[in-house]
Design a protein around this motif. Sequence first.
Motif: not given
Length: 330
Positions: A184, A44, A213-214, A181, A98
């Motif tokens: 999420t 992030s 995305t993470h 994302e 998101q």
Amino acid sequence: MQETILNVENLQVSLPTENGPLNAVRGLDFTVNRGEMLCIVGESGCGKSMTSMALMDLLPKKAQCQADKFEFLGQDLLHMPKKTRSRLRGLNMSMIFQEPMTSLNPSFKLGDQLTEGIMTHQHISRKEANERAIYLLNRAGVPSPDERLNQYPHELSGGLRQRIMIAMALMCEPDLIIADEPTTALDVTIQAQILVLIRELQQEFGMAVIFITHDLGVVARIADRVAVMYAGQFVEMASVKAIYSRPQHPYTRGLLNCIPIPGKTQSGQELATIAGVVPSLIGTPQGCAFANRCELAKKQCCETIPALEQREGQHWVRCPVTLYPVKEAS
């Protein structure tokens, strides 16, 4: 030969602060081909969402954005009239945001929100737009799609709202979808369903997709190519197989080491971490942004910003220290 949908060179985004400009995106170079799924992954605050907003021209008013090249479908967006550019983005490029809970307007029925874009850009009738919306809602796995057109967002669950967002992004049959994302805010079971849906629709319609995305677990399931982002820069870019089997950059290896491995990571075992914190991006950066957290860092790493260099095949790495061979990941 694959058709290049998007070609970006030296993309930069900065935001004014009291202490100087915050360089959120620092010189990104990348292309996206038709039918390809490019995943941009990182922590992030690394600049992933800012990159997506720059591509869609949705940056804050005070943000400054520039690039040496910004071509979409072979057309130069940098020197294109704003009206033409906006139409191209609305018709041929779309975005899945998101947060499905807040991305839909609570004051309007879903049918109005689904059909607004296609009626504006393709000038079709309300009946034709509704038929297109019902087809895509059904394709997106929304039960009773014709009834949904008269409902409001608050009447749907989070998973259904995200499916509505996906159908909305497909209304104008875009060449490129940017998914920021999109899973999420959803629980694990619904996440898996949405990922499968996006991949199936991408293959069915032949679109290019930039998936942000993470979550490296998500990346492994859907990506064709992966761009690992850190402190506003791509530090490694390669095929998904190369990233997972032969990671070159210390940051990429650090991220992969943090993931528990089924059958190998014992219950209660402490997971690996990356020591240190992300440096401030305010002002002019010096040296490698990851140097203060890297066990392999040398003096040169703190003095010179490394270039993104091509290694074996289409494997690109921003680290001169890792030129030596690395062991295959298990």
